[in-house]
Design a protein around this motif. Structure first.
Motif, PDB file in Angstrom:
ATOM      1  N   LEU A 142     -21.415  12.271   3.713  1.00 41.67           N
ATOM      2  CA  LEU A 142     -22.813  12.686   3.808  1.00 41.67           C
ATOM      3  C   LEU A 142     -23.229  13.380   2.522  1.00 41.67           C
ATOM      4  N   THR A 143     -22.295  14.147   1.966  1.00 39.71           N
ATOM      5  CA  THR A 143     -22.484  14.852   0.699  1.00 39.71           C
ATOM      6  C   THR A 143     -21.279  14.554  -0.186  1.00 39.71           C
ATOM      7  N   PRO A 144     -21.296  15.015  -1.436  1.00 40.72           N
ATOM      8  CA  PRO A 144     -20.135  14.800  -2.309  1.00 40.72           C
ATOM      9  C   PRO A 144     -18.951  15.717  -2.009  1.00 40.72           C
ATOM     10  N   LEU A 145     -18.947  16.436  -0.892  1.00 38.06           N
ATOM     11  CA  LEU A 145     -17.872  17.378  -0.595  1.00 38.06           C
ATOM     12  C   LEU A 145     -16.637  16.706  -0.018  1.00 38.06           C
ATOM     13  N   GLU A 146     -16.818  15.618   0.711  1.00 35.04           N
ATOM     14  CA  GLU A 146     -15.698  14.996   1.419  1.00 35.04           C
ATOM     15  C   GLU A 146     -14.780  14.232   0.464  1.00 35.04           C
ATOM     16  N   GLY A 147     -13.517  14.067   0.877  1.00 34.00           N
ATOM     17  CA  GLY A 147     -12.627  13.160   0.155  1.00 34.00           C
ATOM     18  C   GLY A 147     -11.553  13.848  -0.649  1.00 34.00           C
TER      19      GLY A 147
ATOM     20  N   SER B  17     -13.908  22.280  -7.876  1.00 32.87           N
ATOM     21  CA  SER B  17     -14.208  23.460  -7.061  1.00 32.87           C
ATOM     22  C   SER B  17     -14.555  23.107  -5.623  1.00 32.87           C
ATOM     23  N   ARG B  18     -14.422  21.817  -5.242  1.00 34.33           N
ATOM     24  CA  ARG B  18     -14.710  21.379  -3.883  1.00 34.33           C
ATOM     25  C   ARG B  18     -13.410  21.071  -3.159  1.00 34.33           C
ATOM     26  N   SER B  19     -13.400  21.362  -1.866  1.00 32.65           N
ATOM     27  CA  SER B  19     -12.177  21.233  -1.080  1.00 32.65           C
ATOM     28  C   SER B  19     -11.766  19.797  -0.827  1.00 32.65           C
ATOM     29  N   GLY B  20     -12.743  18.889  -0.717  1.00 27.77           N
ATOM     30  CA  GLY B  20     -12.423  17.558  -0.216  1.00 27.77           C
ATOM     31  C   GLY B  20     -12.185  17.617   1.279  1.00 27.77           C
ATOM     32  N   ASP B  21     -11.421  16.670   1.826  1.00 24.74           N
ATOM     33  CA  ASP B  21     -11.208  16.567   3.268  1.00 24.74           C
ATOM     34  C   ASP B  21     -10.725  17.879   3.876  1.00 24.74           C
TER      35      ASP B  21
ATOM     36  N   VAL C 125     -12.370  24.410  10.765  1.00 25.17           N
ATOM     37  CA  VAL C 125     -12.220  25.549   9.851  1.00 25.17           C
ATOM     38  C   VAL C 125     -13.482  26.398   9.843  1.00 25.17           C
ATOM     39  N   LEU C 126     -14.637  25.758   9.952  1.00 25.33           N
ATOM     40  CA  LEU C 126     -15.905  26.492   9.921  1.00 25.33           C
ATOM     41  C   LEU C 126     -15.942  27.567  10.998  1.00 25.33           C
ATOM     42  N   GLY C 127     -15.663  27.177  12.241  1.00 26.63           N
ATOM     43  CA  GLY C 127     -15.666  28.156  13.325  1.00 26.63           C
ATOM     44  C   GLY C 127     -14.577  29.202  13.169  1.00 26.63           C
ATOM     45  N   HIS C 128     -13.415  28.768  12.676  1.00 25.68           N
ATOM     46  CA  HIS C 128     -12.293  29.688  12.533  1.00 25.68           C
ATOM     47  C   HIS C 128     -12.617  30.814  11.539  1.00 25.68           C
ATOM     48  N   VAL C 129     -13.117  30.466  10.358  1.00 22.31           N
ATOM     49  CA  VAL C 129     -13.375  31.513   9.360  1.00 22.31           C
ATOM     50  C   VAL C 129     -14.599  32.339   9.732  1.00 22.31           C
ATOM     51  N   ARG C 130     -15.495  31.781  10.510  1.00 21.60           N
ATOM     52  CA  ARG C 130     -16.617  32.590  10.989  1.00 21.60           C
ATOM     53  C   ARG C 130     -16.106  33.656  11.942  1.00 21.60           C
TER      54      ARG C 130
ATOM     55  N   LEU D   8     -17.612  35.103   8.162  1.00 21.61           N
ATOM     56  CA  LEU D   8     -18.424  34.364   7.203  1.00 21.61           C
ATOM     57  C   LEU D   8     -19.539  33.593   7.911  1.00 21.61           C
ATOM     58  N   SER D   9     -20.686  33.510   7.247  1.00 21.57           N
ATOM     59  CA  SER D   9     -21.793  32.717   7.772  1.00 21.57           C
ATOM     60  C   SER D   9     -21.602  31.254   7.379  1.00 21.57           C
ATOM     61  N   ALA D  10     -22.427  30.389   7.963  1.00 25.72           N
ATOM     62  CA  ALA D  10     -22.354  28.972   7.601  1.00 25.72           C
ATOM     63  C   ALA D  10     -22.643  28.775   6.124  1.00 25.72           C
ATOM     64  N   ASP D  11     -23.610  29.539   5.583  1.00 25.87           N
ATOM     65  CA  ASP D  11     -23.920  29.436   4.150  1.00 25.87           C
ATOM     66  C   ASP D  11     -22.756  29.929   3.306  1.00 25.87           C
ATOM     67  N   ASP D  12     -22.088  30.983   3.740  1.00 21.64           N
ATOM     68  CA  ASP D  12     -20.914  31.490   3.010  1.00 21.64           C
ATOM     69  C   ASP D  12     -19.839  30.401   2.932  1.00 21.64           C
ATOM     70  N   VAL D  13     -19.601  29.747   4.041  1.00 23.74           N
ATOM     71  CA  VAL D  13     -18.570  28.704   4.081  1.00 23.74           C
ATOM     72  C   VAL D  13     -18.969  27.537   3.195  1.00 23.74           C
ATOM     73  N   ASP D  14     -20.227  27.138   3.273  1.00 21.12           N
ATOM     74  CA  ASP D  14     -20.708  26.021   2.460  1.00 21.12           C
ATOM     75  C   ASP D  14     -20.524  26.317   0.970  1.00 21.12           C
ATOM     76  N   ARG D  15     -20.892  27.528   0.556  1.00 18.86           N
ATOM     77  CA  ARG D  15     -20.730  27.897  -0.853  1.00 18.86           C
ATOM     78  C   ARG D  15     -19.265  27.905  -1.252  1.00 18.86           C
ATOM     79  N   ALA D  16     -18.422  28.438  -0.380  1.00 22.11           N
ATOM     80  CA  ALA D  16     -16.998  28.524  -0.697  1.00 22.11           C
ATOM     81  C   ALA D  16     -16.371  27.144  -0.819  1.00 22.11           C
ATOM     82  N   LEU D  17     -16.717  26.241   0.078  1.00 21.51           N
ATOM     83  CA  LEU D  17     -16.124  24.907   0.049  1.00 21.51           C
ATOM     84  C   LEU D  17     -16.577  24.112  -1.162  1.00 21.51           C
TER      85      LEU D  17
END
Length: 406
Positions: free
Chosen positions: A228-233, A238-242, A247-252, A257-266
């Motif tokens: 959907l975005t260039p983040l996967e794979g 500086s991007r995690s890939g797969d 993980v999103l729910g776990h780190v929240r 962390l907020s959803a925006d925090d996770v998005d920026r970090a990934l």
């Protein structure tokens, strides 16, 4: 220059530009406007291998295009005497609507704005760049070339995510990126093999700060790693890939962390940077050679992911003629190329150490596999601007219709 095109690549705070001949790739000039709307903005303009840097206040994207024109006027070449035939624009996301390059009009600009939710960091800037350039080059045709368009041939099973129908209806699916790069290098690789691209099966590894793998069957994308975005794979600078989406729910829950925090970090603090503290492969390789365990792990993870995708895509293709490496890492990092493709001899994929070491920043397609290997491993320099120029001229020529003779 027989078919000169001004190619513009507009980012959120930068503008890359190049005048390139669509026929042979000859470059008349290129440049970069940096820090648009920020203090310290400047223009770096290159002609005949010589760079000139001009500190200038660039308030917005229209000012950025104007600053690029000023650089041409001051340092050459004279755009008026080059005979520009069109302006080609890189646009990141075309969604499902745009599967090929198209002439720019008001509706197209509105559509690029409308696709912003799919590429919030890129499409708004692309649209603003389109608007600014159309005002300043009102007498030239403009063409939008989409990063996602090459992947419009993905089979339904390859681009569909197993998510609720409402999500899919909202556009959640695999789109893929690096399309102009993959189109260029897959065609160049087929030429290097001396075969029509329609008769080749290739895995293209675009390895740079952003990284992707694409399975190309007969010139058509049939699998690609970005989604959907260039983040996967693949693991990237500086991007995690797969990543497991849980993980999103776990780190929240665990880290608050907020959803925006996770998005920026990934996107900005993961990948090689998250593992080794450096998003540049050159620094990671140097640190690993100096004994850094973190850097060694980062390279292991990076190369493991590449190798896993190569195996998966060989299965998807049902055969393989070439593995093609491109991008800043793919073209220059010989140790990473060797490491990523190690242990695949049983699949016919081998790297010749001498050829690999010699192929650092090659100027044309270069084979780094042994002659007797079943699969050719090629390093092919990408040229996205030339590809954009070529597609731009094709669209403009088609729109003009056939020439009527006497």
């Amino acid at each position: 220059m027989s078919a000169p095109v001004l190619v513009l690549n507009t980012g959120s705070s930068s503008l890359k530009y190049r005048v390139v001949d669509a026929d042979d790739g000859t470059v008349a000039a290129s440049g970069l406007v940096e820090r648009i709307g920020e203090p310290g903005s400047r223009v770096v303009h290159a002609v005949d291998g010589e760079e000139r840097v001009v500190e200038v206040d660039v308030a917005d994207h229209e000012a950025a295009v104007a600053a690029a024109l000023d650089a041409f006027a001051a340092h050459g070449p004279d755009l008026a005497h080059l005979g520009l035939v069109a302006v080609g624009h890189r646009v990141v996301h075309g969604g499902t609507r745009f599967s090929e390059p198209v002439l720019v009009d008001d509706d197209l600009v509105a559509a690029v704005h409308g696709l912003a939710p799919l590429a919030p960091l890129h499409n708004p800037a692309n649209a603003v760049g389109l608007e600014a350039a159309r005002r300043l080059f009102a007498d030239l045709p403009h063409v939008a070339v989409f990063d996602t368009a090459f992947h419009a041939t993905l089979p339904v099973a390859a681009h569909t995510y197993a998510v609720p129908a409402a999500w899919r209806e909202a556009g959640v699916r695999r789109y893929g990126f690096h399309g102009t790069s993959v189109a260029f290098v897959s065609r160049a690789a087929a030429a290097a093999l001396g075969r029509p691209i329609e008769e080749t099966k290739q895995i293209v590894l675009h390895l740079g700060n952003g990284a992707s793998a694409t399975a190309v069957d007969g010139g058509r994308s049939v699998e690609t790693s970005m989604g959907l975005t260039p983040l996967e794979g693949l693991v990237m600078g500086s991007r995690s890939g797969d990543l497991d989406p849980a993980v999103l729910g776990h780190v929240r829950r665990e880290l608050g962390l907020s959803a925006d925090d996770v998005d920026r970090a990934l996107n900005a603090s993961s990948g090689l940077r998250g593992l080794a503290g450096d998003n540049d492969v050159r620094g990671v390789v140097a640190a690993a050679e100096a004994g850094s365990a973190d850097a060694e792990l980062a390279l292991d993870v990076y190369c493991h992911r590449v190798r896993a995708y190569v195996g998966a895509y060989l299965a998807a293709l049902g055969g393989l003629d070439a593995v093609v490496l491109t991008g800043g890492v793919g073209e220059n990092a010989a140790p990473v190329r060797a490491r990523a493709l190690a242990g695949l001899a049983h699949l016919g994929i081998e790297v010749d150490a001498g050829r690999n070491d010699a192929a650092r920043g090659p100027s044309s397609a270069t084979r780094i596999s042994p002659d007797e290997a079943a699969v050719a491993v090629l390093v092919v320099p990408t040229d996205e601007e030339w590809e954009i120029a070529r597609q731009t001229v094709e669209v403009v020529t088609a729109a003009a219709g056939p020439t009527v003779g006497p």
